[in-house]
Write a protein that holds these residues in place. Structure first.
Motif: not given
Length: 340
Positions: A275-296
């Motif tokens: 189990y590795c939990f990483l939720a509720c991190n990137l949204p705090q930066l307000g970058q729900l576009g390109r950063d999320i695609d890179i994370a995927k």
């Protein structure tokens, strides 16, 4: 329900013949019955929750433990959301120094100060039978944390340590690290919702790297301001593939892509973490576009190297209440990784 004999003679209900659980009731009127059961019956668990239990009540319970001595069968005391402060901890600690039955002590959301932590330290240095210590949502600061850790350096019986919801900062985390390096018996460490930063978590990660025989299996650092630097330290630990470590919680630790990248890269070399939990991190930066695609992309690449993780995926990009959507996306990403 209780066994008939206990249920008939007591003014409270029990979960079973071995457990007394009293919630939101006037504890004072039940005191004599509880004390008799602690001394004379086969009760193993005493749970007092939101009952206005105070220091005098705890002193009476402690005296009952002393009276029962080695005949006591009480294995767990849980006191939650009550008025137990330092004076009550003095009496309880004195009773537990040489107690051989109690395995779990839970003191949660009580007004216990740093003084109470020093009292617990002295008890931990003497007691050799306590396995689990829950000291959550109290008033524990770095000084109190250091005191408890001073006791745990000596005590090798405690394996499960829960210190969530306090005010532990970097210096307190450094004292925890000193224990982890020398006391490898600890299996569970929960530090959720404190104020530990990168300096403190670096010390914890470094200690675990040195403690080659560490039995730590579950590490929760959720809701601490670790940021990228602190998360990278944990990533270095994950990369070494500790044999016992199966769960790491880094939810809401203020990481960005740098920290996320470090963890996903480390997981390619780890075959023990489940189990590795990483939720509720990137949204705090307000970058729900390109950063999320890179994370995927990072997550898919990690999956191709490591398929045994069963709780991983795009939850980093979604809030907790969107659980179903998160699960669907996680499953799709796992399918993509397997097909790739």
């Amino acid at each position: 329900s209780c066994s008939m004999s206990l249920a008939q003679k007591r003014p409270y209900s029990c979960l079973n013949s071995e457990t007394i659980q009293i919630r939101k009731r006037n504890y004072a009127s039940l005191m004599n019955s509880v004390l008799e059961d602690v001394v004379d019956s086969n009760v193993k668990k005493l749970e007092l929750m939101t009952n206005e239990v105070n220091d005098e009540d705890v002193a009476a319970i402690s005296q009952a433990l002393n009276v029962s001595g080695e005949a006591s069968r009480l294995e767990m005391i849980a006191i939650t959301s009550n008025n137990v402060a330092d004076r009550g901890i003095v009496a309880l600690s004195d009773a537990l120094k040489w107690n051989t039955s109690l395995e779990s002590l839970e003191l949660r959301q009580c007004p216990i100060s740093t003084i109470g932590a020093y009292i617990l330290r002295d008890m931990l240095k003497e007691n050799r039978h306590l396995v689990s210590l829950r000291f959550e949502r109290n008033q524990l600061d770095d000084g109190g944390t250091s005191a408890i850790m001073n006791g745990l350096i000596v005590n090798k019986s405690v394996r499960h340590l829960f210190l969530s919801g306090n005010d532990i900062r970097d210096q307190g985390a450094i004292s925890i690290a000193e224990v982890l390096e020398s006391n490898t018996a600890i299996q569970t460490l929960h530090l959720y919702k404190n104020n530990i930063g990168s300096r403190g978590v670096k010390a914890i990660a470094k200690a675990l790297l040195k403690a080659e025989s560490s039995q730590l299996g579950k590490l929760s650092l959720c809701s601490n301001p670790l940021k990228n630097a602190g998360v990278k330290a944990i990533a270095r630990l994950i990369k070494t593939n500790p044999p016992c470590l199966t769960t790491v919680n880094l939810n809401q630790t203020r990481m960005g892509l740098i920290g996320y990248s470090a963890v996903t890269e480390a997981l390619k070399y780890n075959n023990n973490l489940v189990y590795c939990f990483l939720a509720c991190n990137l949204p705090q930066l307000g970058q729900l576009g390109r950063d999320i695609d890179i994370a995927k992309e990072m997550t898919v690449k990690m999956f191709k190297s490591n398929l045994q993780l069963i709780n991983w995926g795009i939850e980093i990009a979604l809030p907790h209440h969107q659980f179903e959507q998160r699960e669907l996306k996680r499953k799709r990403m796992l399918e993509v990784a397997k097909d790739g």
